[in-house]
Design an enzyme around this catalytic site. Sequence first.
Site, PDB file in Angstrom:
ATOM      1  N   GLU A   1       0.828  -1.208   0.000  1.00 54.75           N
ATOM      2  CA  GLU A   1       0.000   0.000   0.000  1.00 54.75           C
ATOM      3  C   GLU A   1       0.861   1.255   0.000  1.00 54.75           C
ATOM      4  OE1 GLU A   1      -3.720  -2.004   0.224  1.00 54.75           O
ATOM      5  OE2 GLU A   1      -1.937  -2.462   1.408  1.00 54.75           O
ATOM      6  N   THR A   2       0.359   2.258  -0.720  1.00 57.44           N
ATOM      7  CA  THR A   2       0.867   3.619  -0.613  1.00 57.44           C
ATOM      8  C   THR A   2      -0.290   4.487  -0.143  1.00 57.44           C
ATOM      9  OG1 THR A   2       2.527   3.336  -2.355  1.00 57.44           O
ATOM     10  CG2 THR A   2       1.840   5.581  -1.859  1.00 57.44           C
TER      11      THR A   2
END
Length: 289
Positions: A46-47
């Site tokens: 995830e970002t």
Amino acid sequence: MQIPIFTVDAFTNRPFAGNPAAVCLLENDLDEDLHQKIATEMNLSETAFIRKLKPGDDFTKSSCFGLRWFTPANEVPLCGHATLASAAVLFHIQKNTNSVITFVTLSGELKARQVKDHIVLDLPLYTAYPQVSQNFIHDRLSRKAAIGDLVVQDLRYCPGTKNLLVRLSDTYERSVLEELKVGAQGFLSAEKTGKVKGLILTLKGNSSGKGYDFYSRYFAPWYGVLEDPVCGSAHAVLSSYWSEQLGKKEMLAFQCSRRGGELKISLRNDGRVDIAGQTAVVLKGNLAL
């Protein structure tokens, strides 16, 4: 344009363990397609993108921010470890002065607060229901691609997160789950209906003394993540399930991926769950766009 970016290992107190997330601080609105491009470039599970909600907001003084999460493939509605990482950036790096930070997300408002050396997330709690059509998903997804000949003790489905929860037999030790070789890429051909977006494998722990109440591993190739090292949103499902099974509201969990991570769980009286973890900041920099 320079965008401050950080890599934070979540649900651990040491670098290179737990679950890494990239966190971007957005001073201004970002072109919509850039969110996905940045997340694909970072290539982490995830970002996270923290954005100011109104002019005059300040990362040090404001208490409410927008938050979005992207995998390398697409945007997701909930991510616990990237929320923990985002709170760590605000509390520990930006030195945010508020005792509680609120994030406005696709899953509603999520709150984060500091308690000693942990950050506590207030997350929605999701129920997993007994799986009626066991044969289809069990044979085509769980059995062939994930667990081989291991004995399954329980099978549940969570419509709120589209997670399939597979509980292995209580006769197995933690090492069985840790050493299990899972061909997550094969899930994509086994399940194309869109009903399942994540597979949770879980095992009862030994909570005597300082032991863990339960263990898990999590796979989400449908989101471009073959195995998520430590998944907070999966524990929003696991918390409900194991609380019911164990008759406990306070639990200690361990996700036994190769990196591994620890989560402290406390079911609330308002139908939500507090999940606490530690963090380690391993990278500080700027994106040059």
